[in-house]
Write an enzyme that holds these catalytic residues in place. Structure first.
Site, short mmCIF file in Angstrom:
data_model
loop_
_atom_site.label_atom_id
_atom_site.label_comp_id
_atom_site.label_asym_id
_atom_site.label_seq_id
_atom_site.Cartn_x
_atom_site.Cartn_y
_atom_site.Cartn_z
N ILE A 128 13.14 47.77 31.74
CA ILE A 128 14.39 48.01 31.02
C ILE A 128 15.06 46.63 31.03
CG2 ILE A 128 16.58 49.24 30.94
CD1 ILE A 128 15.27 51.53 32.47
N PRO A 129 14.92 45.88 29.95
CA PRO A 129 15.18 44.43 29.97
C PRO A 129 16.66 44.01 30.01
CG PRO A 129 14.56 45.11 27.77
CD PRO A 129 14.42 46.33 28.65
N CYS A 130 17.28 44.27 31.14
CA CYS A 130 18.68 43.88 31.31
C CYS A 130 18.86 42.36 31.31
CB CYS A 130 19.24 44.48 32.59
SG CYS A 130 18.32 44.05 34.08
N HIS A 131 17.79 41.62 31.59
CA HIS A 131 17.88 40.16 31.60
C HIS A 131 18.13 39.58 30.20
CE1 HIS A 131 13.67 40.97 30.63
NE2 HIS A 131 13.63 39.77 30.05
#
Length: 164
Positions: A128-131
């Site tokens: 879950i690409p929060c970056h």
């Protein structure tokens, strides 16, 4: 990959692997990924390494392959957090969005701060690409595992997209 509510009638286990971005810990149950954190986690679950956890570790830094059979992302969170995390799955590899743009995309244009809090609470790093979420002014912003790692992940994605 899909996000669903956690449902783990089987055993929960902790897998720990080395990746090109350092150590990761994966909390899993059956075919559900409950948590992915950079670094070693000290949690009261049995440690195990499976084909699936090895495959997941190999995906860190790579474009997400949505065709992984029988894998579901199962983070625990509020309904709002789940909605934000689901929207993060739509952020293309190598691209970034601001917290405000993310708030707009879920129909909550006045909720940028709440969106930022939900992004910060994401328990499943990379997948879950929060970056990929940055500040509106273009600054990288925070990251639970450090700004240096966030920059490294973003730079690796941009580099991977450049033609050879």
């Amino acid at each position: 990959m899909l996000i669903s509510k956690p449902h783990h009638p089987g055993s929960i286990y902790l897998a720990q692997h080395n990746t090109k971005f350092g150590k990761i810990s994966l909390l899993m149950a059956n075919h559900q990924l409950l948590r992915c954190s950079f670094g070693w986690l000290d949690l009261p679950y049995p440690k195990a390494s499976t084909q699936q956890s090895l495959w997941l570790a190999e995906q860190i830094g790579e474009p997400i392959k949505p065709d992984q059979p029988n894998l579901t992302l199962a983070p625990q969170g509020t309904e709002f957090q789940i909605r934000v995390w689901q929207s993060l799955l739509n952020l293309p590899y190598g691209e970034t969005r601001s917290y405000q743009a993310l708030a707009d995309s879920i129909g909550q244009p006045k909720a940028a701060r709440a969106v930022a809090n939900a992004v910060a609470a994401n328990p499943i790093a990379w997948f879950i690409p929060c970056h990929r979420v940055i500040r509106s002014n273009g600054e990288v912003g925070g990251f639970a595992w450090g700004i240096a790692l966030k920059k490294q992940l973003l730079d690796a994605e941009k580099l991977a997209l450049q033609p050879n």
